[in-house]
Design a protein around this motif. Structure first.
Motif, short mmCIF file in Angstrom:
data_model
loop_
_atom_site.label_atom_id
_atom_site.label_comp_id
_atom_site.label_asym_id
_atom_site.label_seq_id
_atom_site.Cartn_x
_atom_site.Cartn_y
_atom_site.Cartn_z
N GLU A 168 -67.96 -19.67 -19.46
CA GLU A 168 -69.23 -19.79 -18.74
C GLU A 168 -69.27 -21.09 -17.96
OE1 GLU A 168 -73.94 -20.28 -19.79
OE2 GLU A 168 -72.76 -18.86 -20.98
N GLN A 169 -69.63 -21.00 -16.69
CA GLN A 169 -69.80 -22.16 -15.82
C GLN A 169 -71.12 -21.99 -15.04
OE1 GLN A 169 -67.02 -24.93 -14.78
NE2 GLN A 169 -67.28 -24.55 -16.96
N ASN A 170 -72.07 -22.92 -15.31
CA ASN A 170 -73.37 -22.87 -14.60
C ASN A 170 -74.05 -21.52 -14.74
OD1 ASN A 170 -72.97 -25.55 -13.64
ND2 ASN A 170 -71.75 -24.75 -11.93
N GLY A 171 -73.98 -20.97 -15.96
CA GLY A 171 -74.66 -19.72 -16.24
C GLY A 171 -73.94 -18.48 -15.80
N ALA A 172 -72.75 -18.63 -15.26
CA ALA A 172 -71.98 -17.47 -14.80
C ALA A 172 -70.59 -17.50 -15.43
CB ALA A 172 -71.87 -17.46 -13.28
N LEU A 201 -62.28 -27.84 -20.71
CA LEU A 201 -62.47 -27.37 -19.35
C LEU A 201 -63.53 -28.24 -18.67
CD1 LEU A 201 -61.95 -25.19 -17.15
CD2 LEU A 201 -63.81 -23.87 -18.21
N GLN A 202 -63.22 -28.71 -17.46
CA GLN A 202 -64.14 -29.55 -16.72
C GLN A 202 -65.06 -28.71 -15.83
OE1 GLN A 202 -64.12 -33.11 -17.31
NE2 GLN A 202 -63.06 -32.02 -18.98
N PRO A 203 -66.25 -29.21 -15.54
CA PRO A 203 -67.17 -28.48 -14.67
C PRO A 203 -66.55 -28.24 -13.30
CG PRO A 203 -68.28 -30.30 -15.77
CD PRO A 203 -66.83 -30.47 -16.05
N GLY A 204 -67.03 -27.17 -12.65
CA GLY A 204 -66.57 -26.84 -11.31
C GLY A 204 -65.47 -25.81 -11.25
#
Length: 939
Positions: A321-325, A388-391
């Motif tokens: 999951e990243q930013n809700g997706a 895991l890093q954001p983006g």
């Protein structure tokens, strides 16, 4: 290429003379004849002008419904009334002919029928044949006159393709696609069905699988040059075993009575492999008949060595999951640098005794061994060990604290397949035939070496970009002198040793009795038979692992060589020193800790006994041949595996057992109708079975590891056999010169199709929760498999001059299949059939003239589903369709010597697997092309 001048019917269609040798049709040939009630027996043999047998020739008695079809030695048997009769012989590629024969009451007759005398007075009646067209003629005649839907590959046809093993030879047949390992064919999918849905026999002896996880036979173990012909029965008769939902493959080896003289042949050659070293192949066959041609002996040997160094990259995908997706990211990437040597060796032999026309006995045996000795250097990027890093996106991501691994695996795999069969048959004065055989088959797979040495780095930052999904970019390679190339950053992680031995032994006895009679004024041939076979399987695994510092061989630098390791354009550093690693493995293996409990749970043993009986009747209604019958099979199964009481192995284990007893009925209706001499229609209603793999039924659990990836396979003792009700309909038109155009449609209604689900959620095993993948087989209550096969073979002999040497082979198969599960998985209860490609086709253009022959062949299969992921359809595993272009050419000097060349995989096609969509590539592997040059000889 040797040229035979074949006379037309008006000149010298055939020569009839007493046979010096006994000629007698085998059971298949006798069964295809509709015979009279009583009379004299005619034993005959049909050959060409060079003395080679003509299998599949149709022999008719004019004015009656009597019909016989010659067997692979060109032999036939007819029961006729005494007196004069006219025999008509039809063989595609040769002119039809007829001859009056007179029999004496109370005496059997021997006739030799030679098609195509070598003296010609009319050039218009001369047909020129060659190696390719001779092979096509043998195949088409057998297919045309078979009772059911059968495809045949003759040795001549097989030898015209660059196919080193039986699997690759079979890919040329309509409706058959292959599954590959490192570019070489291993398993076959017939009509889109899983490989386990096809039984394989050698000389009628059913071959047990070598792999403990499947009933499918590794056909890359069997070299193609031991074959006399291969028969693929796509519709079964009651006299055939029912365990072939897709079809049954029977590989026939050579007989000393094929040529009936001292005959020696062989070949040898070598090749250049684009992704490896040199390859060599050689084989030889010698046979003769003795004692007034009543005894024959044959010996055949084969050897090949292939060096392979494919490029291979594998990516494992997960959702995060990243930013809700949800986005798809890699959890690891493995760059695998292979150095593989594969050897195949085979031996076949036959002793045959024919003291009289009505008695024959035989002893046939075969042995084939496949050995794969492989060193695999692996550079692993283990993203899942980091954060895991954001983006992150579906194509890019960055991890901190990830690790890099360096691993060497030395694995040696050996497959052995041995068959031995003794039997005999007797023909009685009333035309009845009795035959019986006792057979033994043994298959063994062993891994004497499966040794691994693993080093692991500390944490580092890794990123990637898979925008080009076949050639992604990885940050680790941006600095050639960077992190992964510094051995001091790696420390010993573990050694691991595995030994596997699986042995299957099958003993079978079968007997058949065929009786001609009359019923309601109609000739009817009854056939009855029974078979009992017992199969034992034992699978033993020894697995060890040691992570203690004392087990380390030293620093990574001390274990590396100065040989560079590369994969595609990726520089992987230096390879391990194989000699140092093997010395280390030998030294520490004996001192490894106690056997791991997981390997104890992987062991199993089983016994399967099958008692079968059948009855069938064959009769003709005008031009319609009908077979109706019933087969009954009772299956008893007993198996056991170790069940751990405590997963850490500190407590003893107990044996978990399973016993089953099942009886199934298999009714059969097979119809063949000749609309004309060349237009044949077929219809069949049949029922067949596919029993579960032994490893799936026994209550066992096996752990599989690949680097840091751990998964489990769990058995299901309640798994039921898959059953199929089948409808087949076909129409075939055979060109009188040489060729066929055909269409065959089929529909299979599947019940209890077994499939394997892959879960990626925590699972409890023996009271312990594992956060790992696991697989288990389940039955699907409903399913179907339908399709259409189109086939065209044609020699362009209607063209003028040199153009008449051209010809074409082309076939296309379309299939549609699905299974419906009893429960929903991720909102789905309907799935594609694993192993089923929607389309599969072959095309070949050949040319043959004045000793020269050449063939350019192309094969392509569509994508297919390999694994179902129960949690997420986006992570279903698919295999991308693959195409391949091959070329062969040869020149026959006319003195028994022929030179030939082969070029394989000219398209440099890759092997690709992916999750859900092609952009999520799981494996990308390339094998390169291969060029082979050799010489054949016949004495």
């Amino acid at each position: 290429m040797k040229m035979n001048l074949l006379m037309g019917a008006a000149i010298a269609p055939m020569i009839l003379a007493p046979l010096a040798m006994p000629a007698h049709a085998d059971v298949d040939a006798v069964a295809s004849a509709s015979t009279a009630v009583a009379g004299d027996v005619i034993y005959g043999r049909v050959t060409n002008a060079a003395g080679a047998p003509l299998p599949g020739a149709e022999v008719l008695v004019r004015g009656t419904s009597q019909r016989a079809v010659t067997n692979t030695q060109g032999e036939f048997t007819l029961l006729t009334a005494s007196g004069a009769m006219v025999l008509e012989v039809n063989y595609l590629g040769l002119p039809s002919a007829s001859q009056t024969v007179v029999t004496t009451p109370g005496e059997d007759a021997n006739v030799a029928i030679v098609l195509g005398a070598q003296s010609a007075t009319d050039v218009a009646d001369v047909i020129v044949t060659g190696v390719i067209t001779d092979g096509v003629a043998r195949s088409l005649n057998q297919q045309k006159n078979a009772d059911g839907t059968v495809n045949v590959l003759s040795a001549d046809a097989i030898g015209r393709y660059p196919d080193p093993n039986v699997a690759e030879s079979l890919q040329r047949v309509q409706g058959i696609a292959i599954q590959r390992d490192q570019g070489e064919g291993r398993y076959i999918n017939v009509r889109g069905a899983p490989a386990a849905f096809t039984a394989v026999s050698v000389d009628g002896v059913q071959v047990p699988a070598v792999d403990p996880g499947t009933r499918a036979v590794d056909l890359d173990t069997l070299p193609s040059d031991i074959v006399a012909n291969i028969e693929v029965s796509k519709t079964l008769l009651p006299s055939q075993e029912a365990d072939s939902i897709a079809g049954a493959v029977n590989i026939k080896t050579r007989s000393p009575f094929d040529r009936r003289r001292l005959a020696i042949s062989g070949y040898a050659g070598g090749s250049y492999n684009d992704y490896g070293g040199e390859d060599v192949r050689a084989g030889a066959t010698a046979s003769n008949v003795f004692a007034n041609e009543t005894f024959g002996a044959l010996l055949s040997v084969s050897y090949s060595e292939t060096n392979r160094r494919p490029d291979n990259v594998e990516n494992a995908w997960v959702k995060e999951e990243q930013n809700g997706a949800d986005v798809f990211v890699l959890e690891e990437t493995l760059f695998k640098d292979y150095e593989t040597k594969r050897t195949r060796q085979a031996l076949t032999g036959a002793l045959e005794w024919r003291p009289s026309d009505d008695v024959r006995a035989y002893l046939r045996g075969s042995f084939a061994q496949f050995e794969d000795d492989e060193y695999r250097n692996t550079l692993g990027l283990i993203y899942s060990d980091g954060t895991l890093q954001p983006g992150a996106t579906n194509t890019t991501a960055t991890y901190t604290g990830a690790r890099i691994t360096r691993q060497l695996r030395h694995r040696t795999q050996k497959n052995d397949i041995t068959t031995l069969v003794a039997g005999g048959e007797k023909t009685f004065a009333n035309g009845a035939v009795w035959d019986a055989s006792l057979s033994w088959a043994d298959s063994e797979q062993s891994y004497p070496n499966r040794n691994e040495l693993l080093y692991r780095s500390g944490g580092t930052t890794l990123s990637y970009n898979t925008g080009d999904h076949y050639m992604p970019t990885y940050s680790v390679f941006s600095d050639p002198a960077g992190f992964y190339r510094d051995p001091s950053r790696f420390s010993f992680r573990e050694n691991a040793f595995r030994e596997n031995t699986t042995k299957q032994e099958d003993v079978a006895f079968k007997a058949n009795f065929e009786l001609p009679s009359q019923l309601g004024g109609r000739d009817v041939t009854w056939k009855f038979g029974a078979k009992f076979n017992t199969r034992e399987i034992n699978a033993d695994e020894q697995r060890y692992r040691n992570r203690a510092a004392a087990a380390s061989p030293g620093t990574l630098a001390s274990m590396l060589s100065d040989r560079p390791s590369r994969n595609y354009d990726y520089d992987l550093g230096f390879k391990f020193d194989a000699g140092k690693a093997d010395d280390y493995f030998a030294r520490v293996r004996a001192a490894s800790p106690i056997r791991l409990p997981d390997s104890i749970a992987a062991d199993y043993s089983a016994q399967e006994d099958i008692l079968a009986g059948y009855a069938q009747a064959r009769f003709d209604i005008g031009a319609t041949n009908v077979i109706v019958g019933l087969r009954v099979e009772n299956t008893k199964f007993d198996g056991e595996a170790a069940a751990l009481i405590d997963n850490d192995g500190s407590a003893p284990y107990q044996m978990a057992k399973v016993s089953r007893d099942d009886t199934e009925f298999f009714p059969n209706l097979t119809v063949r109708h000749a609309f004309s001499d060349n237009l044949i229609g077929r219809f069949a209603l049949t029922r067949s079975i596919s029993r579960p793999e032994f490893s799936e039924i026994v209550p066992r659990r096996i752990e599989e590891t690949d680097g840091s990836d751990i998964s489990y396979e769990i058995g299901n003792p309640d798994l039921q056999p898959a059953l199929s009700n089948n409808i087949d309909l076909g129409l075939e038109y055979y060109f009188a010169s040489l060729g066929v155009v055909s269409a065959n449609a089929f529909y299979k209604d599947l019940t209890d199709y077994r499939y394997t689900l892959k879960y990626s959620e925590p699972v409890t095993i023996d009271g312990t929760v594992y956060d790992a993948d696991f697989e288990t087989p389940i039955n699907a209550p409903e399913g179907h498999l339908a399709g259409l096969e189109l086939n065209l073979q044609r020699k362009f002999d209607f063209l003028p001059g040199l153009l008449s040497g051209f010809g074409v082979f082309a076939n296309y198969t379309w299939t549609d299949a699905e299974i419906k599960t009893a429960q929903s998985y991720g909102g789905r209860d309907t799935f594609s059939l694993p192993g089923q490609s929607d389309t599969n086709y072959n095309a070949a253009l050949f040319y043959e003239m004045a000793g020269f022959s050449a063939r350019l062949s192309y094969t392509k299969r569509g994508d297919y589903l390999e694994e179902i992921n129960a949690d997420d359809a986006d992570l279903d595993l698919y295999v991308e369709g693959r195409e391949q272009l091959d070329f062969t050419a040869s020149y026959d000097f006319g003195n028994g010597v022929e030179v030939f060349g082969e070029a394989k995989n000219l398209t440099d096609s890759a092997g690709v697997r992916y999750y859900g969509v092609k952009e999520r590539t799981y494996e990308y592997e390339k094998f390169g092309y291969n060029v082979f040059l050799g010489v054949r000889f016949k004495l």
